[in-house]
Design a protein around this motif. Structure first.
Motif, PDB file in Angstrom:
ATOM      1  N   UNK A 175       0.812  -1.208   0.000  1.00  0.00           N
ATOM      2  CA  UNK A 175       0.000   0.000   0.000  1.00  0.00           C
ATOM      3  C   UNK A 175       0.851   1.265   0.000  1.00  0.00           C
ATOM      4  N   UNK A 176       2.011   1.240   0.640  1.00  0.00           N
ATOM      5  CA  UNK A 176       2.871   2.431   0.659  1.00  0.00           C
ATOM      6  C   UNK A 176       3.374   2.730  -0.749  1.00  0.00           C
ATOM      7  N   UNK A 177       3.864   1.723  -1.425  1.00  0.00           N
ATOM      8  CA  UNK A 177       4.347   1.915  -2.794  1.00  0.00           C
ATOM      9  C   UNK A 177       3.220   2.410  -3.700  1.00  0.00           C
ATOM     10  N   UNK A 199      -4.539   7.986   6.787  1.00  0.00           N
ATOM     11  CA  UNK A 199      -4.305   7.461   8.135  1.00  0.00           C
ATOM     12  C   UNK A 199      -3.389   6.245   8.086  1.00  0.00           C
ATOM     13  N   UNK A 200      -3.571   5.421   7.052  1.00  0.00           N
ATOM     14  CA  UNK A 200      -2.679   4.266   6.918  1.00  0.00           C
ATOM     15  C   UNK A 200      -1.233   4.714   6.759  1.00  0.00           C
ATOM     16  N   UNK A 201      -1.004   5.730   5.920  1.00  0.00           N
ATOM     17  CA  UNK A 201       0.370   6.182   5.702  1.00  0.00           C
ATOM     18  C   UNK A 201       0.954   6.786   6.980  1.00  0.00           C
ATOM     19  N   UNK A 202       0.123   7.460   7.773  1.00  0.00           N
ATOM     20  CA  UNK A 202       0.594   7.951   9.072  1.00  0.00           C
ATOM     21  C   UNK A 202       1.036   6.789   9.960  1.00  0.00           C
ATOM     22  N   UNK A 203       0.244   5.708   9.964  1.00  0.00           N
ATOM     23  CA  UNK A 203       0.626   4.532  10.746  1.00  0.00           C
ATOM     24  C   UNK A 203       1.945   3.958  10.248  1.00  0.00           C
ATOM     25  N   UNK A 204       2.108   3.901   8.923  1.00  0.00           N
ATOM     26  CA  UNK A 204       3.348   3.377   8.354  1.00  0.00           C
ATOM     27  C   UNK A 204       4.539   4.265   8.717  1.00  0.00           C
ATOM     28  N   UNK A 205       4.328   5.578   8.753  1.00  0.00           N
ATOM     29  CA  UNK A 205       5.407   6.503   9.128  1.00  0.00           C
ATOM     30  C   UNK A 205       5.824   6.274  10.578  1.00  0.00           C
ATOM     31  N   UNK A 206       4.842   6.140  11.479  1.00  0.00           N
ATOM     32  CA  UNK A 206       5.166   5.891  12.889  1.00  0.00           C
ATOM     33  C   UNK A 206       5.936   4.583  13.027  1.00  0.00           C
ATOM     34  N   UNK A 207       5.513   3.557  12.304  1.00  0.00           N
ATOM     35  CA  UNK A 207       6.234   2.281  12.356  1.00  0.00           C
ATOM     36  C   UNK A 207       7.671   2.448  11.846  1.00  0.00           C
ATOM     37  N   UNK A 236      -2.180  -4.642   7.195  1.00  0.00           N
ATOM     38  CA  UNK A 236      -2.197  -4.735   5.738  1.00  0.00           C
ATOM     39  C   UNK A 236      -1.397  -5.967   5.310  1.00  0.00           C
ATOM     40  N   UNK A 237      -1.374  -6.303   4.027  1.00  0.00           N
ATOM     41  CA  UNK A 237      -0.610  -7.477   3.591  1.00  0.00           C
ATOM     42  C   UNK A 237       0.877  -7.411   3.922  1.00  0.00           C
ATOM     43  N   UNK A 238       1.411  -6.202   4.154  1.00  0.00           N
ATOM     44  CA  UNK A 238       2.829  -6.051   4.482  1.00  0.00           C
ATOM     45  C   UNK A 238       3.070  -6.032   5.986  1.00  0.00           C
ATOM     46  N   UNK A 239       2.009  -6.208   6.792  1.00  0.00           N
ATOM     47  CA  UNK A 239       2.176  -6.321   8.234  1.00  0.00           C
ATOM     48  C   UNK A 239       2.062  -5.031   9.014  1.00  0.00           C
ATOM     49  N   UNK A 240       1.711  -3.917   8.361  1.00  0.00           N
ATOM     50  CA  UNK A 240       1.539  -2.630   9.044  1.00  0.00           C
ATOM     51  C   UNK A 240       0.071  -2.474   9.431  1.00  0.00           C
ATOM     52  N   UNK A 241      -0.177  -1.972  10.644  1.00  0.00           N
ATOM     53  CA  UNK A 241      -1.566  -1.734  11.050  1.00  0.00           C
ATOM     54  C   UNK A 241      -2.271  -0.840  10.033  1.00  0.00           C
ATOM     55  N   UNK A 242      -3.549  -1.123   9.799  1.00  0.00           N
ATOM     56  CA  UNK A 242      -4.292  -0.406   8.764  1.00  0.00           C
ATOM     57  C   UNK A 242      -4.498   1.066   9.103  1.00  0.00           C
ATOM     58  N   UNK A 243      -4.394   1.427  10.350  1.00  0.00           N
ATOM     59  CA  UNK A 243      -4.435   2.836  10.732  1.00  0.00           C
ATOM     60  C   UNK A 243      -5.822   3.430  10.678  1.00  0.00           C
TER      61      UNK A 243
END
Length: 714
Positions: A175-177, A199-207, A236-243
């Motif tokens: 999802x990030x890509x 919100x998902x990208x914010x979660x990915x940034x925090x991770x 998500x499929x990459x293991x990051x919380x959906x946020x």
């Protein structure tokens, strides 16, 4: 939505319209949700409404205004905090506040809290460029200047203008890509456009900046200090919380997060969130154009009352912060309204902008209440009103002298009344031809001590054992045992019936009291499942009818096979429905009758779901037997209803319905597909209006499936 995304979306839509659900996404379903153990201890200071300046009768009237449905509950559970104390926690049968519930977009505000904590630790700034966190995810050739200008604050305020949205998450593994490859429709900061992928990208940034998962990062900093039990957050499929969605919380924990904001980030004297960050979260500068929630801050919505704001999740997952009355009201629900529903309107009417007029009117109708200022003038305790508040939707019944005497006698709870005989229609569903005698007479009476009495139906107060009488004040202030709902009753007051041996029992290891006040035994690992063998099965014709509602399946990517066979059976005076899902494995539904619901855990594709099942027999206009079977998925807003019509002694017609309704599911799906520009998008790939109508007709076959079934011989 760019052209490549539209083509991918068209492929997803074609798979959906073919009914190819198991391959609708490019990644397989992976079971991850645990089997939640009910926990009824809110870990909050308790008080009575009167002590905090709220008449219990006024609060009861509010709950009834928030949900006056007489069939399927729209409001599942609610918790009310006033002056930092829990004054009411109620649930509508068969739901319970002791279980975590899907919070949907409520979780976005929790993500904003994580961003604030990371900013306080110097790990990021709201003016940081988003591309700087993921240089390896950028397109190798063309890099958009609009994406290069995107900052963290644009994600927080939903002004990123990102093209990659919720629909895109169904088509991509990374999802990030995909977010960076899809560009922005305009320069960031210019327009509000609600998009959960922000919100998902914010979660990915925090991770990324913390080196931990979002849950790992927040647990010692937020969840543990607030006494919130271990949480589950879908990934998500990459293991990051959906946020932007996927977080499960109890309604009392939702209220705690609102209370934390109300206190400026302070909890029990300790600064948990930076005060300046809390103020920024509800400094509303972005206009949304949505009624009742016109402004947006950092992942937080405004509310019509002065200085108030809200955490908002679709279908009724809310926490409304009301500084004028020093209150927080949190709810879970299953209302079909996506964002602003009757619960929020009731909150505004009773405790928001309409509160002065509403409370003045209530005082005129109740002159003996003795309070002039809501939430400010303490009142004497009112035990009778508190008892009524335990179940606001039931009407008080006069207590006969005999019933009052039975409450005082020691054998009142030692000899529960046996279950009533099954209705004749239940027997007709179980067998095509039962010779001799009336059907009810062929059900053997239970031996002494064999059957358990059902739990109290909604609106009925169970008879306590001798010496267990408490007044309403003591019940409200008591800390419930583990598994009890924090509504002052000390038990999960969801009107459910204990499950029969050999079928779906109570939630595994929950310790939730069963129907006679004892403890339900732990369920075996494969509880709720069996093999589709034996006799009495009906073979179901080809259809798209499944056990999981479409909304729930789409949210979790758990698309189960269609129901292939169905069977009805009895054990003593209990009724069961077995469903074979595709293959030979069967799911057993213990069915509660007489207005009650039987509790069980259903496992679908390896994922456990706390459920309650209620059945109602009736006749249609042609005199045919009809069974309305409601399956409540207690941790979600979703209800699956099977309308089963006995069209002949050996034939059935089955209609698969769901609530929130299939129209709501289609609205959500098509809204995601269309994207921000409703005049363009995937529908343009399918042609003109006449083709759209054909596709809609096909969609109705999938979202409103109907099947016939014939009884198998032998």
């Amino acid at each position: 939505m760019d052209l490549i995304s539209q083509v991918k979306m068209a492929d997803v839509m074609m798979k959906f319209l073919r009914g190819d659900m198991t391959r609708i996404t490019p990644y397989p379903f992976t079971a991850g949700k645990p089997s939640f153990l009910p926990d009824g201890d809110p870990r909050l200071p308790r008080s009575t409404p009167e002590r905090e300046g709220i008449p219990s009768g006024y609060l009861r009237e509010f709950f009834r205004a928030a949900d006056d449905s007489s069939s399927l509950p729209l409001l599942h559970s609610a918790a009310v905090l006033c002056h930092g104390k829990l004054v009411a926690c109620v649930s509508r049968a068969p739901y319970t506040a002791a279980l975590p519930h899907m919070t949907f977009s409520f979780s976005k505000t929790v993500v904003a809290m994580a961003v604030g904590l990371a900013a306080e630790e110097g790990l990021l700034s709201v003016t940081d460029k988003v591309v700087s966190f993921f240089p390896e995810k950028q397109p190798p050739l063309f890099r958009s200047p609009r994406m290069a200008a995107l900052e963290v604050r644009h994600l927080l305020t939903m002004t990123s203008a990102a093209n990659f949205n919720e629909a895109g998450s169904e088509m991509e593994r990374d999802w990030v890509r995909a977010f960076f490859f899809s560009d922005c429709s305009s320069m960031p900061g210019e327009h509000f456009h609600y998009n959960s992928m922000n919100s998902y990208l914010l979660a990915a940034i925090v991770c990324r900046v913390t080196g931990k998962s979002l849950t790992e990062y927040l647990t010692p900093r937020l969840f543990d200090p607030l006494g919130i039990p271990p949480v589950y957050w879908e990934t998500c499929p990459m293991g990051v919380e959906k946020g932007g969605w996927g977080l499960y919380l109890r309604v009392t924990d939702m209220a705690k997060l609102g209370e934390l904001c109300l206190r400026g980030g302070v909890w029990e004297g300790k600064q948990i969130l930076p005060r300046s960050w809390v103020e920024q979260m509800h400094t509303f500068s972005v206009e949304t154009g949505r009624r009742g929630m016109e402004l947006y801050g950092y992942q937080q919505w405004s509310f019509p009352a002065p200085r108030s704001y809200q955490f908002n999740g679709v279908f009724g997952q809310y926490a409304v912060v009301l500084p004028e009355y020093d209150m927080v009201i949190a709810t879970t629900g299953g209302d079909s309204a996506l964002f602003y529903n009757r619960v929020l309107r009731a909150i505004d009417r009773f405790f928001g902008s309409g509160a002065p007029a509403r409370f003045a009117f209530w005082r005129e109708q109740n002159p003996a209440c003795g309070v002039s200022r809501l939430c400010r003038d303490p009142l004497p305790d009112n035990p009778a009103a508190l008892r009524l508040l335990r179940d606001p939707w039931s009407d008080p019944e006069p207590v006969s002298p005999l019933r009052a005497l039975r409450r005082l006698l020691p054998f009142g709870s030692a000899h529960p009344a046996p279950l009533p005989p099954l209705p004749d229609a239940a027997l007709r569903f179980c067998a095509a031809d039962l010779p001799g005698g009336s059907p009810a007479s062929r059900i053997p009476a239970p031996e002494s001590g064999e059957e358990e009495a059902p739990a109290a139906a909604a609106g009925q107060e169970p008879s306590p054992a001798a010496g267990a009488e408490k007044n309403g004040v003591e019940e409200t202030l008591a800390v419930p045992e583990n598994g009890g709902a924090p509504d002052g009753s000390g038990s999960v007051r969801d009107g459910v019936e204990a499950s029969a041996p050999g079928a779906g029992r109570d939630f595994a290891g929950s310790g939730v009291p069963d129907g006679d006040g004892g403890q339900a035994p732990d369920a075996p690992p494969d509880e709720g499942k069996g093999e589709a063998d034996g006799s009495g099965w009906y073979r179901v014709g080809k259809s798209f009818g499944t056990l999981l509602p479409l909304i729930l399946a789409g949210l979790t990517n758990n698309f189960a096979p269609a129901v292939s066979r169905i069977r009805f059976r009895t054990e003593g005076r209990r009724f069961f429905v077995d469903l074979a899902l595709g293959g030979e494995e069967a799911v057993t539904l213990p069915v509660g009758l007489n207005g009650e619901a039987a509790r069980c855990t259903l496992t679908v594709n390896g994922e456990p779901y706390a459920a309650a099942v209620r059945g109602l027999f009736r006749e249609d206009e042609d005199g045919r037997d009809v069974l309305l079977l409601d399956v409540f998925f207690l941790e979600t807003p979703c209800v699956r209803r099977l309308k089963i019509i006995r069209t002949a002694p050996n034939a059935l017609c089955i209609r698969f319905l769901e609530y929130p309704t299939v129209e709501d599911a289609a609205q959500m799906l098509l809204g995601l597909v269309s994207g921000p520009d409703s005049s363009a998008g995937v529908w343009d790939l399918f042609g003109q209006d006449i083709l759209r109508q054909r596709l809609y007709s096909r969609m109705k076959q999938i979202t409103l499936p109907k099947a016939s079934a014939l009884r198998q011989e032998g």
